[in-house]
Design a protein around this motif. Structure first.
Motif, short mmCIF file in Angstrom:
data_model
loop_
_atom_site.label_atom_id
_atom_site.label_comp_id
_atom_site.label_asym_id
_atom_site.label_seq_id
_atom_site.Cartn_x
_atom_site.Cartn_y
_atom_site.Cartn_z
N TYR A 99 65.09 82.40 20.92
CA TYR A 99 65.58 82.44 22.30
C TYR A 99 66.80 81.52 22.41
O TYR A 99 66.66 80.30 22.35
CB TYR A 99 64.48 81.99 23.26
N GLU A 140 69.55 79.28 23.83
CA GLU A 140 69.73 78.48 25.04
C GLU A 140 71.19 78.46 25.46
O GLU A 140 72.09 78.32 24.63
CB GLU A 140 69.25 77.04 24.81
N CYS A 182 72.90 79.66 31.22
CA CYS A 182 72.21 80.66 32.04
C CYS A 182 70.70 80.43 32.09
O CYS A 182 70.03 80.92 33.01
CB CYS A 182 72.49 82.05 31.51
N ASN A 183 70.14 79.70 31.12
CA ASN A 183 68.68 79.60 31.05
C ASN A 183 68.17 78.22 30.66
O ASN A 183 66.99 78.05 30.36
CB ASN A 183 68.14 80.62 30.04
N ALA A 211 65.12 76.68 32.61
CA ALA A 211 63.90 77.46 32.38
C ALA A 211 63.38 77.27 30.96
O ALA A 211 62.17 77.09 30.75
CB ALA A 211 64.17 78.93 32.65
N ARG A 212 64.27 77.28 29.98
CA ARG A 212 63.83 77.15 28.58
C ARG A 212 63.22 75.77 28.33
O ARG A 212 62.18 75.64 27.67
CB ARG A 212 65.01 77.39 27.64
N ILE A 263 59.24 81.77 36.41
CA ILE A 263 60.53 82.11 35.80
C ILE A 263 61.04 83.37 36.48
O ILE A 263 60.36 84.40 36.47
CB ILE A 263 60.37 82.35 34.29
N GLY A 287 64.54 86.04 37.52
CA GLY A 287 65.90 86.46 37.19
C GLY A 287 65.96 87.98 37.09
O GLY A 287 64.97 88.68 37.26
N LYS A 341 63.21 87.04 30.67
CA LYS A 341 62.04 86.39 31.28
C LYS A 341 60.79 86.60 30.42
O LYS A 341 60.04 85.66 30.17
CB LYS A 341 61.81 86.94 32.69
N ASP A 368 65.29 79.62 37.41
CA ASP A 368 65.94 80.92 37.33
C ASP A 368 66.65 81.10 35.98
O ASP A 368 67.04 80.15 35.32
CB ASP A 368 66.95 81.11 38.47
N ILE A 369 66.76 82.36 35.58
CA ILE A 369 67.53 82.76 34.41
C ILE A 369 68.65 83.66 34.89
O ILE A 369 68.40 84.65 35.58
CB ILE A 369 66.65 83.49 33.37
#
Length: 477
Positions: A147, A149, A152-153, A156-157, A177, A179, A185, A300-301
């Motif tokens: 995943y 990083e 944008c994320n 959340a990550r 999570i 988006g 997600k 959010d993503i």
């Protein structure tokens, strides 16, 4: 009615097309031809060795399960691989797909074997049910390592990593999570589950879509077994519910989930939820549930930026042992900017066409293949276009962006313009700086970092930048 190869394969495809992404279905399943049915063995013809190997690596479990539905538990699959010699074939490659432990390729499959050691009609009503017998329904390819990083994320990550390290013993409970479609997600949610299983082998993890949860609830309601249903879910240590927005039309299922949520949360268990909207915007979901969704963290993503899209492609290529010219990677990343799913679908289609046509991957082939993904009317965005959009948005005169002034509104407008120019154009940092009164590349770097920092800390600022990003994208159509 006696079944033949065409009928069996048609029935298999009717199931597969509801599970697999549309583009993947067209690429990997439409070219397959049923050849013969020999008792419990279905013979299918595939275009190449590469095609066969890809099916075996990515879809063997899906093929196994759909075929067993048609032919029974002893079903087998035999491949006939075409070679260069016209109508001559290799000796068929036979693969026994029966009796293997399956990976969880999708949570949309029609069966949901939560208990894998004992075949029973009702997976919840089992005397002496033991925790370790519950299948987590996780796809092993969804990991944090896979995943990428990015801005944008990032929140959340990192929250997901915290949850995986200390499930139920952190302030992110529940972790929501949210988006857009295809932003990652499900990958992140399942990565949490896989990491929990790695770090805490004794923890009971379960991933389930809200639709599957609702369908199971309905089935148990018909059998007057709702208490068994709720009791089963209360055994879980880490419960991951995907797409909770679909609870909106299932009032009674919400009641059951409310009881499960309360029990797990009060017992120090972890809940991870995904949604296409933040909790405050979910319609049709009970307020008492929404209030509980807000107890923890909502992260959010967003749509991956250009740099993140390049990294996603490069990571996937590395994992699959693939090589591709950098100009092709940049072309894909620049033109496929809707979501990660579409990005990976474009890459897979390009690889398939390269293999089937026995042609090296180059920019010309990429443009040909990506016509299904890229709007033919799209036009390249220029720095001048972005400058005009930002000036209109903030009602700032164009010449003000070029002046050396410390007025906050002018400085931020200029910084956002540089940030968008870097994200949406192929210009170098030096070229971008020259469009702002001859500033150097270090100013552009500083501006981009300032925008990223402010987006992490200032909600209004982040909303402004996101709205401008959408305007830039629309300008390219």
């Amino acid at each position: 009615m006696e079944k033949n190869a065409n009928l069996v394969w048609t029935n298999c495809l009717s199931i597969i097309k509801d599970i697999v992404e549309w583009q993947h279905f067209k690429t990997w399943f439409e070219p397959i031809k049923p050849v013969a049915l020999k008792e419990k063995i279905l013979v299918i013809q595939v275009p190449s060795q590469f095609f066969y190997e890809y099916l075996e690596e990515h879809y063997v479990n899906l093929l196994a399960k759909t075929l067993k539905r048609e032919l029974g538990k002893d079903a087998q699959l035999e491949y006939r691989i075409m070679v260069d010699g016209g109508n001559n074939y290799n000796k068929p490659v036979t693969v026994d797909v029966a009796g293997h432990g399956y990976k969880s390729f999708s949570n949309n499959e029609m069966d949901f074997p939560l208990v894998v050691n004992t075949p029973v009609k009702n997976p919840f009503v089992i005397p002496g049910l033991k925790k370790m017998h519950i299948d987590p329904q996780l796809n092993p390819i969804y990991t944090f390592d896979a995943y990428v990083e990015g801005d944008c994320n990032r929140v959340a990550r990192r929250a997901g990593k915290t949850v995986a390290e200390k499930p139920g013993a952190n302030s992110f409970n529940p972790l929501v999570i949210y988006g857009g479609v295809g932003f990652g997600k499900t990958h992140l949610a399942q990565a949490i589950g896989n990491d929990v299983k790695r770090l805490h082998p004794n923890k009971v993890v379960l991933y389930v879509s809200s639709e599957k949860f609702i369908n199971q609830f309905v089935d148990h309601s018909r059998n007057n077994a709702i208490n068994d249903f709720i009791h089963f879910y209360q055994l879980i240590d880490v419960l991951i519910i995907d797409d909770v927005q679909f609870f909106n039309k299932a009032e009674k299922s919400q009641d059951a989930f409310f009881a499960i949520f309360n029990h797990l949360h009060q017992s120090g268990k972890q809940l991870v939820l995904t949604s296409d909207k933040p909790p405050k915007d979910l319609e049709g979901v009970q307020e008492r549930l929404l209030s509980r969704f807000r107890w923890g963290l909502s992260a959010d993503i967003q749509m991956p930026d250009y740099e993140t899209r390049i990294e996603i492609l490069e990571r996937k290529m590395k994992n699959d042992g693939l090589e591709m010219p950098s100009e092709v990677v940049k072309y894909i990343a620049y033109n496929i900017n809707n979501n990660v799913r579409e990005l990976e679908g474009a890459l897979i289609s390009l690889l398939a066409q390269s293999s089937l046509n026995r042609r090296e991957i180059d920019l010309e082939l990429a443009k040909k293949v990506l016509r299904n993904f890229v709007k033919s009317s799209s036009k390249e965005i220029t720095i001048d276009t972005i400058q005009k959009l930002v000036c209109d948005y903030f009602d700032v005169a164009y010449d003000k962006l070029l002046q050396k002034t410390r007025k906050r509104e002018i400085v931020q407008a200029r910084q956002i313009t540089m940030y968008l120019a870097k994200a949406f154009t192929k210009n170098s940092l030096k070229t971008i700086g020259e469009h702002f009164g001859g500033r150097d590349h270090t100013t552009v770097i500083h501006s981009c970092q300032t925008v990223k920092d402010l987006m992490d800390t200032d909600g209004v600022f982040r909303d402004n930048v996101m709205e401008l990003q959408q305007k830039v994208q629309l300008a390219s159509l």
